[in-house]
Design a protein around this motif. Structure first.
Motif, mmCIF file in Angstrom:
data_model
loop_
_atom_site.group_PDB
_atom_site.id
_atom_site.type_symbol
_atom_site.label_atom_id
_atom_site.label_comp_id
_atom_site.label_asym_id
_atom_site.label_seq_id
_atom_site.Cartn_x
_atom_site.Cartn_y
_atom_site.Cartn_z
ATOM 1 N N GLU A 40 0.846 -1.194 0.000
ATOM 2 C CA GLU A 40 0.000 0.000 0.000
ATOM 3 C C GLU A 40 0.883 1.246 0.000
ATOM 4 O OE1 GLU A 40 -3.172 -0.209 -0.381
ATOM 5 O OE2 GLU A 40 -3.103 -2.404 -0.252
ATOM 6 N N SER A 41 0.427 2.284 -0.676
ATOM 7 C CA SER A 41 1.265 3.490 -0.740
ATOM 8 C C SER A 41 1.454 4.113 0.648
ATOM 9 C CB SER A 41 0.693 4.495 -1.728
ATOM 10 O OG SER A 41 -0.610 4.816 -1.362
ATOM 11 N N ASP A 42 0.486 3.917 1.540
ATOM 12 C CA ASP A 42 0.629 4.431 2.916
ATOM 13 C C ASP A 42 1.754 3.746 3.685
ATOM 14 O OD1 ASP A 42 -1.784 5.408 2.137
ATOM 15 O OD2 ASP A 42 -2.735 5.171 4.090
ATOM 16 N N ASP A 43 2.187 2.593 3.184
ATOM 17 C CA ASP A 43 3.244 1.841 3.892
ATOM 18 C C ASP A 43 4.644 2.285 3.477
ATOM 19 O OD1 ASP A 43 1.358 0.260 5.131
ATOM 20 O OD2 ASP A 43 1.425 -1.293 3.577
ATOM 21 N N ARG A 44 4.751 3.377 2.732
ATOM 22 C CA ARG A 44 6.047 3.713 2.127
ATOM 23 C C ARG A 44 6.706 4.957 2.731
ATOM 24 N NH1 ARG A 44 3.574 2.652 -3.954
ATOM 25 N NH2 ARG A 44 2.879 0.534 -3.486
ATOM 26 N N LEU A 45 6.322 5.303 3.957
ATOM 27 C CA LEU A 45 6.849 6.535 4.552
ATOM 28 C C LEU A 45 8.367 6.459 4.768
ATOM 29 C CD1 LEU A 45 6.468 9.338 5.760
ATOM 30 C CD2 LEU A 45 5.850 8.252 7.936
ATOM 31 N N GLY A 46 8.837 5.344 5.333
ATOM 32 C CA GLY A 46 10.285 5.221 5.612
ATOM 33 C C GLY A 46 11.097 5.395 4.341
ATOM 34 N N GLY A 47 10.687 4.706 3.288
ATOM 35 C CA GLY A 47 11.406 4.807 2.015
ATOM 36 C C GLY A 47 11.290 6.200 1.421
ATOM 37 N N SER A 48 10.112 6.808 1.571
ATOM 38 C CA SER A 48 9.909 8.152 1.004
ATOM 39 C C SER A 48 10.821 9.174 1.690
ATOM 40 C CB SER A 48 8.453 8.591 1.175
ATOM 41 O OG SER A 48 7.596 7.699 0.494
ATOM 42 N N LEU A 49 10.938 9.055 3.009
ATOM 43 C CA LEU A 49 11.802 9.998 3.733
ATOM 44 C C LEU A 49 13.270 9.788 3.353
ATOM 45 C CD1 LEU A 49 10.116 9.924 7.274
ATOM 46 C CD2 LEU A 49 9.993 11.754 5.569
ATOM 47 N N THR A 50 13.644 8.524 3.188
ATOM 48 C CA THR A 50 15.035 8.239 2.799
ATOM 49 C C THR A 50 15.330 8.845 1.427
ATOM 50 O OG1 THR A 50 14.831 6.183 4.010
ATOM 51 C CG2 THR A 50 16.727 6.384 2.543
ATOM 52 N N LEU A 51 14.399 8.673 0.507
ATOM 53 C CA LEU A 51 14.589 9.254 -0.830
ATOM 54 C C LEU A 51 14.646 10.778 -0.756
ATOM 55 C CD1 LEU A 51 12.163 6.906 -2.777
ATOM 56 C CD2 LEU A 51 14.637 7.066 -3.120
ATOM 57 N N ALA A 52 13.786 11.365 0.075
ATOM 58 C CA ALA A 52 13.777 12.827 0.214
ATOM 59 C C ALA A 52 15.134 13.326 0.719
ATOM 60 C CB ALA A 52 12.659 13.260 1.160
ATOM 61 N N LEU A 53 15.683 12.632 1.721
ATOM 62 C CA LEU A 53 16.973 13.088 2.267
ATOM 63 C C LEU A 53 18.114 12.843 1.287
ATOM 64 C CD1 LEU A 53 16.685 12.140 6.039
ATOM 65 C CD2 LEU A 53 16.117 14.283 4.884
ATOM 66 N N ALA A 54 18.030 11.734 0.534
ATOM 67 C CA ALA A 54 19.055 11.474 -0.488
ATOM 68 C C ALA A 54 19.030 12.604 -1.522
ATOM 69 C CB ALA A 54 18.790 10.130 -1.169
ATOM 70 N N ALA A 55 17.827 13.053 -1.867
ATOM 71 C CA ALA A 55 17.706 14.148 -2.839
ATOM 72 C C ALA A 55 18.206 15.463 -2.226
ATOM 73 C CB ALA A 55 16.251 14.282 -3.291
ATOM 74 N N ALA A 56 17.905 15.668 -0.951
ATOM 75 C CA ALA A 56 18.381 16.884 -0.270
ATOM 76 C C ALA A 56 19.913 16.923 -0.279
ATOM 77 C CB ALA A 56 17.849 16.927 1.160
#
Ligand code: HH2
Length: 271
Positions: A226-242
């Motif tokens: 579920e897309s709601d289950d992807r917070l950890g990965g989303s934050l990791t990607l956000a910080l990698a992009a930052a």
């Protein structure tokens, strides 16, 4: 202070659609959408991105009149109570035009102003534009994405679209670029583009990055169905992009992303 990079700003997503991949149907009526916008502002969003047409893989296009009815009243309502910058996520020049009339100032276009009349409309509106890379179209883009060299091809496409916009009269300072994570790309393509974000930033325009809750996370963690289950990965990607110099992150989970960025910035500050 040894701050390595300026802290990216956060664009909160408001999808007024019945079928968006992550939040489709949740904020479809005006009141829920407005309340959602309010909650994203309270959570620390710097910009709100309002979309009335899903671009998820397999999505069907939405008629212009329906898209207008979804986004324009919401933009007016947000503008009536907040000065937050508003972007409209649309590929249609007439929707962008109406959105700017209602108080938006940014045109977020996943087709990079390739619709007939789009570059001219952007120049005339004088708005900021986000030019995003997409291979194919949403309905079919994930069927067989193919590149010889994804980074070189995306960079060349974005440069060419920026030049086309400038040639039509869009001010250089109004242009943002976006590699289009998940838009006609496999996991390997997405990862190559993330690694190459500094190269894209070196094209001379601010870079917007959107990987929030996307299938790339599930491709790495198959349990995140579920897309709601992807917070950890989303934050990791956000910080990698930052870390790689992006200027703005387009996210669903604003509060969590703002907090992650604060911690990231505090660490960057000490070297
Ligand atoms: N991703 C989506 C939509 N618009 N715009 C930009 N600039 N960059 C992106 O990565 C991007 C985008 C897809 O996400 P979402 O809006 O949550 O879903 P949907 O298109 O299904 O409404």
């Amino acid at each position: 202070m040894l701050k390595s990079a300026p802290q990216p700003r956060v664009m909160g997503i408001v999808n007024v659609t019945p079928d968006s991949f992550s939040d489709g149907g949740r904020f479809f009526d005006h009141t829920s959408a407005l309340n959602h916008a309010r909650s994203l502002i309270a959570a620390g969003a710097d910009v709100l991105d309002i979309g009335g047409e899903s671009t998820r893989p397999g999505a069907e296009p939405v008629p212009e009149l329906i898209e207008l009815r979804r986004v324009v009243p919401l933009i007016q309502a947000i503008r009536a109570e907040s000065a937050i910058p508003i972007s409209v996520d649309t590929v249609k020049p007439e929707v962008a035009r109406a959105a700017m009339g209602a108080g938006a100032t940014i045109w977020n276009d996943v087709s990079a102003l390739r619709a007939p009349g789009a570059v001219e409309a952007a120049a005339e509106l004088g708005c900021k534009v986000v030019l995003m890379h997409m291979q194919g179209e949403p309905r079919t883009m994930q069927e067989a994405p193919h590149y010889e060299d994804v980074v070189a091809e995306v960079a060349a496409f974005l440069s060419a679209r920026a030049e086309a916009a400038v040639a039509a009269g869009v001010h250089r300072d109004c242009i943002w670029l976006d590699p289009g994570i998940g838009f006609g790309k496999t996991l390997a393509h997405n990862l190559a583009l993330i690694a190459a974000l500094p190269k894209l930033a070196a094209l001379g325009y601010p870079v917007l990055f959107g990987a929030s809750r996307k299938r790339a996370v599930r491709a790495i963690d198959p349990t995140a169905i579920e897309s709601d289950d992807r917070l950890g990965g989303s934050l990791t990607l956000a910080l990698a992009a930052a870390d790689r110099g992006v200027a703005m992150l387009r996210v669903h989970d604003v509060r969590e992303t703002v907090q992650a960025l604060k911690v990231w910035a505090a660490i960057s500050d000490v070297g």
